[in-house]
Motif scaffolding. Structure first.
Motif, short mmCIF file in Angstrom:
data_model
loop_
_atom_site.label_atom_id
_atom_site.label_comp_id
_atom_site.label_asym_id
_atom_site.label_seq_id
_atom_site.Cartn_x
_atom_site.Cartn_y
_atom_site.Cartn_z
N GLY A 270 0.04 -19.71 14.20
CA GLY A 270 -1.35 -19.82 14.70
C GLY A 270 -1.41 -18.30 15.61
N VAL A 271 -0.50 -17.64 15.89
CA VAL A 271 -0.58 -16.40 16.72
C VAL A 271 -0.62 -15.26 15.82
CG1 VAL A 271 0.14 -17.51 18.72
CG2 VAL A 271 1.83 -16.61 16.94
N PHE A 272 -0.63 -14.05 16.38
CA PHE A 272 -0.70 -12.93 15.76
C PHE A 272 -1.63 -12.35 14.84
CE2 PHE A 272 4.50 -12.34 16.04
CZ PHE A 272 4.31 -12.67 17.17
N LYS A 273 -2.80 -13.27 14.77
CA LYS A 273 -3.88 -13.17 13.97
C LYS A 273 -4.46 -11.82 13.58
CE LYS A 273 -5.36 -17.80 14.77
NZ LYS A 273 -6.40 -18.60 15.37
N SER A 274 -4.81 -11.27 14.97
CA SER A 274 -5.61 -9.86 14.58
C SER A 274 -4.61 -8.81 14.06
CB SER A 274 -6.03 -9.33 15.95
OG SER A 274 -6.25 -10.36 16.69
N TRP A 275 -3.36 -9.10 14.46
CA TRP A 275 -2.32 -8.06 14.14
C TRP A 275 -2.10 -8.29 12.55
CZ3 TRP A 275 0.50 -3.93 14.64
CH2 TRP A 275 1.44 -3.65 14.22
N THR A 276 -2.08 -9.33 12.04
CA THR A 276 -1.77 -9.58 10.65
C THR A 276 -2.89 -9.28 9.83
OG1 THR A 276 -0.62 -11.71 11.22
CG2 THR A 276 -1.34 -11.54 8.95
N VAL A 277 -4.15 -9.20 10.19
CA VAL A 277 -5.21 -8.76 9.69
C VAL A 277 -5.08 -7.36 9.53
CG1 VAL A 277 -7.97 -8.56 9.62
CG2 VAL A 277 -7.04 -10.58 10.21
N LEU A 278 -4.92 -6.51 10.49
CA LEU A 278 -4.72 -5.39 10.72
C LEU A 278 -3.39 -4.56 9.83
CD1 LEU A 278 -5.76 -2.73 12.07
CD2 LEU A 278 -3.97 -3.01 13.57
N LEU A 279 -2.49 -5.35 9.77
CA LEU A 279 -1.29 -5.07 8.73
C LEU A 279 -2.01 -5.10 7.25
CD1 LEU A 279 2.04 -6.72 10.00
CD2 LEU A 279 1.30 -4.33 9.62
N ALA A 280 -2.66 -6.24 6.90
CA ALA A 280 -3.07 -6.22 5.66
C ALA A 280 -3.95 -5.14 5.18
CB ALA A 280 -4.04 -7.66 5.36
N ILE A 281 -4.81 -4.64 5.94
CA ILE A 281 -5.44 -3.65 5.95
C ILE A 281 -4.67 -2.26 5.92
CG2 ILE A 281 -7.43 -2.05 7.02
CD1 ILE A 281 -8.80 -4.54 8.15
N VAL A 282 -3.75 -2.15 6.61
CA VAL A 282 -2.96 -0.93 6.48
C VAL A 282 -2.28 -1.04 5.42
CG1 VAL A 282 -1.02 -0.01 7.64
CG2 VAL A 282 -2.86 -0.54 9.26
N THR A 283 -1.59 -2.06 4.93
CA THR A 283 -0.61 -2.10 3.84
C THR A 283 -1.42 -1.41 2.42
OG1 THR A 283 0.67 -3.99 4.86
CG2 THR A 283 0.71 -3.46 2.55
N PHE A 284 -2.78 -2.14 2.26
CA PHE A 284 -3.47 -1.91 1.21
C PHE A 284 -3.80 -0.33 1.32
CE2 PHE A 284 -7.53 -1.72 -1.44
CZ PHE A 284 -6.87 -1.62 -2.56
N SER A 285 -4.25 0.00 2.57
CA SER A 285 -4.70 1.44 2.62
C SER A 285 -3.63 2.46 2.37
CB SER A 285 -4.86 1.86 4.26
OG SER A 285 -6.06 1.06 4.60
N LEU A 286 -2.03 2.08 2.59
CA LEU A 286 -1.02 2.76 2.31
C LEU A 286 -0.93 2.93 0.93
CD1 LEU A 286 1.52 1.83 5.10
CD2 LEU A 286 0.27 4.17 4.81
N SER A 287 -1.17 1.79 0.01
CA SER A 287 -1.09 1.84 -1.24
C SER A 287 -2.18 2.81 -1.76
CB SER A 287 -1.49 0.42 -1.90
OG SER A 287 -0.60 -0.86 -1.53
N LEU A 288 -3.26 2.81 -1.10
CA LEU A 288 -4.24 3.99 -1.59
C LEU A 288 -3.87 5.35 -1.39
CD1 LEU A 288 -7.71 2.25 -0.71
CD2 LEU A 288 -6.32 2.16 -2.96
N LEU A 289 -3.28 5.50 -0.14
CA LEU A 289 -2.59 6.70 0.25
C LEU A 289 -1.62 7.14 -0.82
CD1 LEU A 289 -2.61 9.04 2.76
CD2 LEU A 289 -0.35 7.66 3.14
N GLY A 290 -0.74 6.19 -1.13
CA GLY A 290 0.17 6.57 -2.28
C GLY A 290 -0.55 6.96 -3.47
N THR A 291 -1.41 6.22 -3.79
CA THR A 291 -2.07 6.77 -5.15
C THR A 291 -2.77 8.10 -4.85
OG1 THR A 291 -2.82 4.40 -5.31
CG2 THR A 291 -3.88 5.99 -6.71
N PHE A 292 -3.18 8.32 -3.79
CA PHE A 292 -3.86 9.65 -3.44
C PHE A 292 -2.73 10.63 -3.55
CE2 PHE A 292 -4.30 12.84 -0.03
CZ PHE A 292 -5.40 13.60 -0.77
N LEU A 293 -1.67 10.46 -3.05
CA LEU A 293 -0.50 11.55 -2.82
C LEU A 293 -0.08 11.65 -4.30
CD1 LEU A 293 1.72 10.36 0.21
CD2 LEU A 293 -0.16 12.44 -0.05
N VAL A 294 0.13 10.64 -4.92
CA VAL A 294 0.68 11.05 -6.36
C VAL A 294 -0.40 11.63 -7.28
CG1 VAL A 294 1.82 9.70 -8.26
CG2 VAL A 294 2.29 9.20 -5.85
N ARG A 295 -1.67 11.12 -7.19
CA ARG A 295 -2.64 11.17 -8.38
C ARG A 295 -3.50 12.53 -7.90
NH1 ARG A 295 -1.18 10.36 -11.96
NH2 ARG A 295 0.29 8.78 -12.33
N SER A 296 -3.43 13.13 -6.91
CA SER A 296 -4.57 14.09 -6.34
C SER A 296 -3.91 15.37 -6.79
CB SER A 296 -4.87 14.00 -5.10
OG SER A 296 -3.65 14.29 -4.23
#
Lengths: 664, 157
Positions: A270-296
């Motif tokens: 039950g610890v590191f909650k905010s950190w975990t949420v932030l990582l979930a957001i960052v991870t998907f944003s990096l997926s989008l960044l990857g899509t942007f880098l490759v697709r744009s």
């Protein structure tokens, strides 16, 4: 007729996605169950219409409908049927459609397999997935329509699929990679839903864990397939180039690995909650960044098909909206509750925290190396490139440190671990690893500091993993009973860590003890790599379905003993007139012998590349282990059992989590 | 000190140390491994440093490729249609290397104005042009037009 139906299906899918992103969310905020209940049927409808669009595009490829511009640009009537099928995602528009199909597939999977979740949660999760879907459907409909026609001037035949992509590896690499990329959208949706209704608790972590793990497993497979393909098809025997496109897929993998581990802490303690949420957001944003880098098309390399600024801007806007809105939500809603769970300065929590620090540092490092040249170029501050040495020099120490900590962390306990006890525990595994590493050095016949470090860490992780398995499986009812008693998620972890060790061993040995020789050869010549002799016997011509090739023959022998005959080719594709090198590889668990034909020097002399690559297969074998570990972990029984329990308590569990924390 | 604060302080110190090490390593490694790009005109003008690993690019001049029949050594000139630089390379050239095509070479300039390459990259397909090369050619052709030189028109890319 069909292509228009395909476009129509996409537009209908967009309408459904808009409904999905609004109706259940409104229902969840206003507390109206009837509106929430729309989430599942809308997800199913969304998937059906996107699947129809994808099916129609596939049909256009298989039936050689060159009136469709995308088909005409990426296929040809002479293309073998299986490549016509994979050519669907061989270009920008189609691979984007595949991306969206995966997204709809994940959405449907969440709708199907989360029956036990509270309906508010599921409504919000599916709505967030719907919002992501709206963004990408708008993108494909407005800028990258795969069904655009070339009427009335229908070309007689297509421009053909890029020969580089005419390969088995490229049939399965993009789907696997996208499964991983897009899969992180589920963890993202869970994080956003948890932020919206303020329920960041152990139950939330438990729900998003299996989705994150399975996405990570697919991404691991996707990256490994890409590396394997580059090795035999593209790279003249290299397996990782720190190319921006490769880095784009490594970024979400690194932060996804961090997310997987911090989710474990959040679920268990039950610890590191905010950190975990932030990582979930960052991870998907990096997926989008990857899509942007490759697709744009901002990077110009093999993978970047598009170079339309309109597309780049659209993707960048999507990326910016996602990051800004989710971080704003995070800033407002991240838990302000003080975490009361105690853990000592030497505990499993701390080891996992360090793991996260190292993984995030590695993520940042790769990101800097990838984006720095792009940013400078954009600002007109000069053109430069950051070479492989930068990444090797900075990434390797982080990977080694993470491996060292991993071995110690396996033995650590939650809450508090006694330092002296841990030290004594580590003594024997350490000693065994040092001796084993020395033995490996002797086998390969040369001491190299980096090779020693890499092999040591790989062996250390392996020994620690098995040692722990041995400790845990001791049982009064006997060893076998003890082994059976361990959970699937524990075995998943064992496989994952062994996979990491195998990959590290492969990377270390292949790059330190591999031999690469470029030689001038005429038929009859013999070249020597390591203990192997390679005899150039002959070169002739061969015709394939859509190419002609120079076809070489080489006999490989080990100390005079015949091993294999290899036939590397130099192909000329008829439609695009491209020349392609097809390497020939004698693959083995402990070494590869690799032969590729370079250019013709004189009438009978050729430039030939011969390589001896020890343990190179381990690189990809390790990734298979990691992925298998991920799939095994999600098959764990406790996800089903505990979800039922948490379902009964329903909304209560949120408060329960806080109480549990306060008590511990 | 309060044990919780002490723990928090340890974590923060850990993080700071980690970040400091990461930043230090990164800047050090960046300084060592940045490869700047120079076009043939800049090299001819003496703007490019010697004995530093740089990238150079342009078009492979027609008829300039000289191959040593006894080894893998090859020489060719890379041009932006204003100036050209002699590149020396030993090894296997990429599949798409050809006269009149765009290339980027990695290597060092030696004292004699020769570019000794350890890596040569060619374009990946018919439509691809290394972005640096495209820009260098554009710049050179703009300069040539200003000077009223007709050779500039060759570079209609």
């Amino acid at each position: 007729m069909y292509p228009e139906l395909g476009q129509f299906a996409l537009i209908l899918a967009l309408l459904l996605a808009v409904l999905l992103s609004v109706v259940p969310l409104v229902g969840s905020v206003t507390g109206r169950d009837t509106l929430q209940a729309y989430a599942r049927p809308l997800s199913a409808g969304l998937f059906v219409f996107i699947a129809i669009a994808f099916g129609i595009l596939t049909h256009a490829f298989v039936t050689d409908d060159f009136s469709v511009a995308y088909v005409a640009n990426n296929s040809n009537s002479m293309l073998p049927w299986y490549y016509k099928f994979s050519a669907v995602w061989g270009g920008h528009e189609g691979s984007l459609l595949l991306w969206i199909l995966m997204l709809a597939g994940w959405t449907l999977a969440v709708a199907i397999f989360s029956r036990r979740l509270p309906s508010v949660m599921i409504a919000q999760v599916l709505s967030v997935m719907g919002i992501v879907c709206v963004g990408f459907l708008l993108f494909i409909i407005m800028t990258s329509n795969p069904f655009e026609r070339m009427l009335p001037n229908v070309p007689a035949d297509g421009a053909d699929l890029n020969p580089l992509l005419q390969d088995f590896g490229l049939i399965i690499h993009p789907p696997m990679l996208y499964m991983g990329y897009v899969g992180f959208s589920v963890a993202f949706a869970f994080a956003i839903a948890a932020l919206i209704n303020g329920r960041l608790d152990a139950a939330w972590a438990r729900w998003s864990r299996p989705w994150t793990t399975v996405a990570w497993a697919f991404l691991s497979l996707g990256i490994a397939l890409g590396s394997w393909w580059a090795y035999y098809e593209l790279g003249w025997g290299g397996w990782w180039f720190w190319d921006p496109v490769e880095n784009a897929s490594l970024l979400p993998w690194l932060s996804g690995t961090a997310l997987m581990h911090s989710l474990a802490v959040t679920e268990k303690r039950g610890v590191f909650k905010s950190w975990t949420v932030l990582l979930a957001i960052v991870t998907f944003s990096l997926s989008l960044l990857g899509t942007f880098l490759v697709r744009s098309g901002v990077l110009t390399s093999v993978h970047a098909f598009a170079s339309d600024p309109e597309r780049g801007t659209f993707l960048l806007a999507l990326l910016a909206i996602t990051i800004v809105s989710s971080l704003a939500l995070y800033a407002f809603r991240a838990p302000v509750v003080h975490v009361r769970a105690r853990y000592g300065s030497l505990s499993r929590e701390i080891f996992l925290l360090l793991n996260n620090v190292l993984l995030v540092a590695a993520t940042l490092l790769v990101m800097v190396g990838t984006l720095y040249p792009l940013v400078l170029d954009y600002l007109d501050m000069g053109r430069l490139s950051i070479g492989e040495p930068f990444f090797n020099l900075t990434f390797s120490p982080l990977a080694l440190a993470a491996g060292l900590l991993l071995g110690a962390g396996i033995f650590s306990r939650w809450k508090k671990t006694d330092g002296g006890w841990l030290g004594r525990k580590l003594l024997w595994p350490l000693a065994i690893s040092v001796v084993a590493t020395a033995a490996v050095m002797v086998t390969y016949g040369a001491f190299k500091p980096w090779a020693f470090a890499g092999c040591f860490v790989a062996i250390w992780v392996t020994v620690a993993t098995f040692w722990d398995l041995w400790d845990k499986s001791s049982s009064r009812k006997g060893r076998l009973q003890g082994l059976k008693r361990q959970s699937r998620s524990y075995y998943g972890m064992v496989l994952g860590h062994l996979g990491l060790a195998i990959t590290m061993a492969g990377a270390t040995v292949a790059s330190n003890y591999g031999i690469e020789r470029d030689v001038r050869m005429v038929p009859g010549d013999t070249a020597i790599v390591g203990d192997y002799q390679v005899l150039f016997t002959d070169i002739g011509e061969r015709r394939g379905q859509n190419f002609t090739a120079q076809y070489g023959s080489f006999d490989v022998s080990l100390d005079g003993q015949y091993v294999a005959t290899l036939h590397p080719e130099k192909r000329q594709y008829q439609v695009q007139r491209n020349v392609m090198t097809e390497a020939a590889i004698d693959a083995g668990l402990f070494r590869d012998v690799f032969v590729a034909i370079g250019e013709r020097i004189t009438d009978d002399a050729w430039a030939i590349r011969i390589q001896y690559k020890p343990l190179v297969r381990w690189l990809w074998l390790g990734a298979l282990f990691m992925a298998a570990g991920g799939f095994l972990a999600i098959a764990d029984r406790r996800y089903r059992i505990r979800e039922r329990a948490s379902d009964r308590q329903g909304v209560e569990s949120g408060r329960r989590g806080d109480v549990a924390e306060a008590m511990s | 000190m309060h044990p919780t604060r002490k723990k928090r302080l340890t974590i923060v110190l850990f993080l700071l140390a980690g970040i400091a090490i990461a930043v230090g390593l990164t800047t050090y490694a960046l300084r060592q491994n940045i490869n700047l790009f120079y076009d043939p005109s800049q090299i001819a003008a003496g703007d490019a440093p010697q004995d530093v690993r740089i990238r150079a690019g342009g078009m492979v001049e027609e008829g300039s490729v000289q191959r040593d029949p006894e080894s893998l050594k090859v020489e060719f000139r890379v041009t932006d249609f204003n100036s050209s630089v002699l590149v020396e390379y030993t090894g296997i050239l990429p599949d798409l290397f050809a006269e009149g095509q765009g290339v980027v070479a990695m290597g060092r300039l030696n004292g004699n104005g020769r570019f000794v390459a350890d890596q040569v990259l060619a374009k990946h397909d018919e439509n691809y042009m290394p972005p640096e090369v495209a820009e260098a050619l554009e710049k050179a052709s703009a300069g040539a037009h200003k000077a009223g030189d007709s050779t500039g028109s060759e570079s209609a890319y």
